[in-house]
Scaffold this active site. Structure first.
Site, PDB file in Angstrom:
ATOM      1  N   SER A 179       0.812  -1.219   0.000  1.00 38.80           N
ATOM      2  CA  SER A 179       0.000   0.000   0.000  1.00 38.80           C
ATOM      3  C   SER A 179       0.847   1.272   0.000  1.00 38.80           C
ATOM      4  CB  SER A 179      -0.941   0.008   1.207  1.00 38.80           C
ATOM      5  OG  SER A 179      -0.211  -0.169   2.414  1.00 38.80           O
ATOM      6  N   ASP A 425      -2.529   5.889  12.228  1.00 36.20           N
ATOM      7  CA  ASP A 425      -1.807   5.241  11.130  1.00 36.20           C
ATOM      8  C   ASP A 425      -0.519   6.023  10.898  1.00 36.20           C
ATOM      9  OD1 ASP A 425      -0.779   4.290   8.760  1.00 36.20           O
ATOM     10  OD2 ASP A 425      -2.653   4.405   7.626  1.00 36.20           O
ATOM     11  N   HIS A 428       1.187   5.166   6.484  1.00 39.60           N
ATOM     12  CA  HIS A 428       0.839   5.828   5.231  1.00 39.60           C
ATOM     13  C   HIS A 428       0.973   7.345   5.367  1.00 39.60           C
ATOM     14  CE1 HIS A 428      -1.273   1.889   5.162  1.00 39.60           C
ATOM     15  NE2 HIS A 428      -0.726   1.861   3.961  1.00 39.60           N
TER      16      HIS A 428
END
Length: 464
Positions: A179, A425, A428
């Site tokens: 990702s 998070d 990312h």
């Protein structure tokens, strides 16, 4: 055979010159072909029960893969209605101010710059996913967008979207990995959208592949989900939250078959290796994922890179395809490492680390970094360029999506946002942001190479 009775025109009557028209380009499964094929199927179905069954199967396939058919139809219509983008006269422009090959782009500092960055605005890039739209998700500050990477002994060239798309004309560029490579793919799509005509772009998703079509350039920017590069039980791009991740280090063709014919391949694999010290490896002749052994992480990673390098050496034409590998993108989960012992992961961080006297120690497994670097260095037949993003990204504790993101497809609730220890998070990155700089380095490396050989003039379909 009787002679022809056609009478030629009288000499006094001028014969009109034939009108020369540009032939219309034709594509397989164009709209006219699809309609004609459907009519013939229905007609045949009325004559035979067997044909009726075949027709039903074919129509089911059309329904299942209708997106592919629609994409082809749209491209066919584009050929009839719209011209390609005018060729950008690159030869008439000053050459790109490329840094010398000896300049280490990974060593430098972040400089605040609210004049030249960001290269695009979050609200203007309609292709961004909710995972990375931090402002729309409620982040109160926007300072993380205004930092430019300045190497110590040279400068990165300014990203010229039109020049880049001219290099991509008729070509395919694909990010392959996890990702974070998708994060970088989203960034690149946004970086080029300012030079693309409205209504002339399209995103098609099929299985592990996402394809962004820039129709007027007959180019695609693509992302392929393969978090370990080799085959694994985590290969479903939509459902891969798996506690026990298992890989097949010697099996890669299931993924690699979709890499053939791509002009620029950009790989990564790291974050998915960091859950455990040992990796579960499926036995070579096993029938089930449950039949596996545990081996040290470094050993499994080395086996994967060997399989990857062997496939590239045997299947890639270096005159056609350029290869790149992205190094480690950091996690910022230990605020004591940057002098904030009372912090919670990357939550509420609003500035980069600005002390450059020594590199941060963020507990990367640098053995994996070294394996990638040494493998790339050893690949003489098919060269691989290392894009070193690790140290520059280490300083950017402020630029992660943190609590302004999604979890399992949904934005965090106020209750979840109040618990950053569990929900922040710190993997990312918000966009615009740090991945834009990664793409600026990639841009530099692409233009430092001679253009690859021209590809065949076809646009790809996603895998079935």
């Amino acid at each position: 055979m009787p002679p022809s009775t056609t009478t030629p025109p009288p000499p006094s009557t001028p014969v009109p010159a034939p009108v020369t028209t540009k032939p219309r380009p034709r594509h397989p499964l164009g709209l006219d072909t699809l309609a004609s094929y459907a009519r013939s199927l229905f007609a045949a179905g009325r004559r035979s029960p067997v044909t009726t069954l075949v027709c039903a199967i074919v129509l089911l396939a059309l329904v299942m893969y209708g997106e592919d058919a629609r994409t082809i139809a749209e491209l066919s219509i584009d050929d009839y209605l719209y011209p390609d983008a005018d060729i950008y006269n690159v030869s008439g422009l000053p050459p790109i101010a490329l840094p010398p090959p000896t300049c280490d782009l990974a060593q430098g500092r972040w400089v605040f710059d609210n004049a030249s960055v960001p290269l695009y605005r979050e609200k203007e890039c309609t292709t961004l996913t909710k995972q990375v739209t931090c402002l729309a998700n409620g982040r109160p500050d926007d300072t993380w967008q205004y930092w430019r990477w300045q190497p110590n002994n040279c400068s990165l060239p300014t990203f010229d979207a039109r020049r880049f798309m001219e290099r991509m004309r008729g070509k395919r560029l694909m990010f392959v990995g996890d990702s974070l490579n998708r994060n970088q793919w989203e960034s690149l799509v946004c970086m080029v959208q300012s030079v693309l005509s409205k209504g002339r772009t399209k995103i098609v998703k099929r299985g592990s592949l996402i394809v962004f079509h820039a129709k007027e350039y007959r180019a695609t920017l693509e992302f392929y989900w393969a978090p370990f590069l080799v085959e694994s039980n985590s290969d479903n791009p939509n459902f891969h939250t798996i506690v026990h991740r298992i890989i097949r280090p010697e099996r890669i063709e299931g993924h690699a078959q979709y890499w053939r014919g791509v002009d620029y391949l950009i790989f990564n694999t790291y974050i998915w290796w960091m859950n455990t010290a040992d990796m579960k490896v499926r036995r070579p002749d096993s029938r089930y994922w449950s039949e596996h052994d545990e081996v040290p992480r470094i050993e499994a990673y080395e086996r994967v890179l060997k399989t990857w390098a062997t496939w590239l050496n045997e299947n890639i034409d270096p005159a056609r395809t350029s290869l790149f590998f992205m190094t480690i993108s950091p996690l910022h989960t230990s605020p004591d490492k940057w002098g904030n012992p009372n912090g919670i992961k990357c939550a509420k961080e609003t500035l980069p680390v600005l002390n450059y006297t020594q590199p941060l120690d963020l507990n990367h497994d640098m053995r994996l970094y070294d394996l990638v670097a040494n493998t790339a260095k050893s690949m003489k037949k098919v060269p691989v360029t290392l894009i070193d993003i690790t140290r520059m990204s280490d300083y950017r504790k402020d630029a992660h999506t943190s609590i302004y993101s999604i979890r399992q497809g949904y934005l965090l609730t106020p209750k979840q946002k109040a618990d950053p220890e569990k929900f922040a998070d710190c993997i990312h990155w918000c966009l615009p942001g740090v991945p834009d700089v990664w793409n600026q380095v990639l841009y530099t490396r692409i233009f430092s190479k001679s253009p690859p050989s021209p590809p065949t003039p076809t646009l790809p379909l996603p895998p079935q």
